[in-house]
Design a protein around this motif. Structure first.
Motif, PDB file in Angstrom:
ATOM      1  N   VAL A  41       0.882  -1.320   0.012  1.00 20.16           N
ATOM      2  CA  VAL A  41       0.001   0.022   0.064  1.00 20.16           C
ATOM      3  C   VAL A  41       0.881   1.240   0.075  1.00 20.16           C
ATOM      4  N   ASN A  42       0.942   2.048  -1.324  1.00 16.67           N
ATOM      5  CA  ASN A  42       1.725   3.105  -1.099  1.00 16.67           C
ATOM      6  C   ASN A  42       0.609   4.368  -0.724  1.00 16.67           C
ATOM      7  N   ASN A  43       0.928   4.890   0.201  1.00 18.66           N
ATOM      8  CA  ASN A  43       0.192   5.839   0.873  1.00 18.66           C
ATOM      9  C   ASN A  43       0.618   7.126   1.399  1.00 18.66           C
ATOM     10  N   ALA A  44       2.185   7.197   1.697  1.00 17.41           N
ATOM     11  CA  ALA A  44       2.679   8.091   2.582  1.00 17.41           C
ATOM     12  C   ALA A  44       2.444   9.473   1.516  1.00 17.41           C
ATOM     13  N   ALA A  45       2.591  10.606   1.887  1.00 20.19           N
ATOM     14  CA  ALA A  45       2.299  11.907   1.329  1.00 20.19           C
ATOM     15  C   ALA A  45       2.880  13.117   1.943  1.00 20.19           C
ATOM     16  N   TYR A  46       2.829  14.093   1.101  1.00 18.23           N
ATOM     17  CA  TYR A  46       2.954  15.427   1.829  1.00 18.23           C
ATOM     18  C   TYR A  46       2.288  16.417   0.955  1.00 18.23           C
ATOM     19  N   MET A  95      -2.478   1.815  -4.334  1.00 22.19           N
ATOM     20  CA  MET A  95      -1.949   3.394  -4.131  1.00 22.19           C
ATOM     21  C   MET A  95      -3.014   4.461  -3.852  1.00 22.19           C
ATOM     22  N   THR A  96      -2.693   5.467  -2.846  1.00 24.23           N
ATOM     23  CA  THR A  96      -3.357   6.479  -2.482  1.00 24.23           C
ATOM     24  C   THR A  96      -3.369   7.556  -3.581  1.00 24.23           C
ATOM     25  N   THR A  97      -4.325   7.988  -4.183  1.00 24.47           N
ATOM     26  CA  THR A  97      -4.256   9.266  -5.159  1.00 24.47           C
ATOM     27  C   THR A  97      -5.121  10.082  -4.556  1.00 24.47           C
ATOM     28  N   SER A  98      -5.917  10.820  -5.169  1.00 24.86           N
ATOM     29  CA  SER A  98      -6.678  11.681  -4.375  1.00 24.86           C
ATOM     30  C   SER A  98      -7.838  12.462  -5.291  1.00 24.86           C
ATOM     31  N   VAL A  99      -9.062  12.759  -4.926  1.00 23.74           N
ATOM     32  CA  VAL A  99      -9.874  13.648  -5.821  1.00 23.74           C
ATOM     33  C   VAL A  99      -9.308  14.461  -6.419  1.00 23.74           C
ATOM     34  N   ASN A 100      -8.201  15.139  -6.036  1.00 19.53           N
ATOM     35  CA  ASN A 100      -7.578  16.469  -6.652  1.00 19.53           C
ATOM     36  C   ASN A 100      -7.023  16.022  -7.790  1.00 19.53           C
ATOM     37  N   VAL A 135      -7.229   4.316  -4.856  1.00 24.76           N
ATOM     38  CA  VAL A 135      -8.126   4.888  -4.010  1.00 24.76           C
ATOM     39  C   VAL A 135      -7.864   6.220  -4.085  1.00 24.76           C
ATOM     40  N   ALA A 136      -8.878   7.138  -4.553  1.00 26.77           N
ATOM     41  CA  ALA A 136      -8.731   8.667  -4.571  1.00 26.77           C
ATOM     42  C   ALA A 136      -9.630   9.437  -3.504  1.00 26.77           C
ATOM     43  N   PRO A 137      -9.328   9.412  -2.361  1.00 30.21           N
ATOM     44  CA  PRO A 137     -10.267   9.978  -1.283  1.00 30.21           C
ATOM     45  C   PRO A 137     -10.351  11.277  -1.423  1.00 30.21           C
ATOM     46  N   GLY A 138     -11.677  11.927  -0.943  1.00 31.25           N
ATOM     47  CA  GLY A 138     -11.876  13.411  -0.930  1.00 31.25           C
ATOM     48  C   GLY A 138     -11.237  13.896   0.207  1.00 31.25           C
TER      49      GLY A 138
END
Length: 281
Positions: free
Chosen positions: A120-125, A170-175, A214-217
């Motif tokens: 799970v690639n999730n770390a972000a800044y 992988m965590t992407t984003s609604v953005n 997964v693209a969270p809001g």
């Protein structure tokens, strides 16, 4: 409607144990063994979405390796939560911007647990900037190196160990889909992650390794009091159709679904836990 107490943390990364109210990480349902015998590595797993995902994975039978930067108290809390679910946790502090660390993190995971089944690639800044001309070279570099270089490095390291039936989420984003006026560099990296998901899904399909996103809001995580001014924190999430921010445990179920055999016919796709924002259609 979201109505959080105004708050700000003067350090980055943010700390979950300082948030008011605390995010809801707790799994909602009894486990059913969907990750029984599996080993998962979660970056940014100490808090927020990463913590909720790790605890849910543990409830479903997985052993966890938790990558985090230096939020040791949050990481120890997450380890205790995993162990309370009957799981095992390996804590791996370090910086995903460094390829050498990513290689070592995966090697240590395999050394401890014998294999790796789920990454799970999730770390972000992220950091808000009102005017692109004020975006510093240092911030631009940190955002891209954390959010996309780190995903590449960790995936490169994992590929030596992932076998048929493995999964990368992988965590992407609604953005990535709608953009953001003050998170321009962050949104650009999330667009890159979405493209990375789709490309790696095609690259690995013949090896029967699935890759999804997964693209969270707007989700109530340490990102929010860490990177937003107090007045924005107070109304965080109220702009979406559901009129509230989501909780990490409302996102973690997406990661579980994509990681386990429930999603055996799904690759190259993105799920959208975002409170009703319409994207991509």
């Amino acid at each position: 409607m979201s109505n959080f107490p105004p708050q700000h943390q003067n350090h980055s990364p943010g700390r979950e144990h300082e948030m008011d109210p605390a995010p809801d990480y707790a799994p909602r349902y009894p486990g059913s063994g969907r990750l029984q015998g599996k080993v998962a590595l979660v970056t940014g797993g100490d808090s927020g979405i990463g913590r909720a995902t790790a605890v849910l994975f543990a409830r479903e039978g997985a052993k966890l390796a938790i990558v985090y930067q230096e939020e040791h108290r949050d990481a120890e809390d997450t380890k205790a939560l995993i162990e309370a679910e009957g799981g095992e946790a390996l804590l791996l502090p370090g910086d995903v911007r460094q390829k050498s660390f990513c290689m070592k993190a995966v090697a240590d995971t395999v050394s401890r647990f014998g294999k790796l089944d789920v990454l799970v690639n999730n770390a972000a800044y992220q950091e808000e900037v009102e005017d692109l001309r004020d975006l510093s070279e240092d911030q631009l570099r940190r955002t891209f190196e954390t959010n996309i270089y780190g995903y590449f490095f960790m995936t490169q390291a994992a590929l030596d160990h992932l076998k048929e039936g493995a999964s990368i989420v992988m965590t992407t984003s609604v953005n990535s889909f709608k953009g953001n006026t003050t998170l321009i560099d962050y949104s650009a990296t999330k667009g890159a992650i979405t493209a990375f998901v789709r490309s790696m899904a095609q690259n690995l399909v013949e090896k029967k390794i699935r890759v999804n996103g997964v693209a969270p809001g707007p989700i109530w995580t340490p990102f929010i009091p860490d990177t937003m001014p107090p007045d924005k924190v107070a109304s965080f999430g109220s702009q979406v159709p559901m009129k509230r921010a989501g909780q990490p445990n409302e996102v973690a179920s997406c990661f579980l679904f994509l990681a386990c055999e429930d999603a055996s016919y799904i690759t190259g796709q993105v799920l959208h836990p975002n409170g009703g924002t319409m994207v991509g259609g």
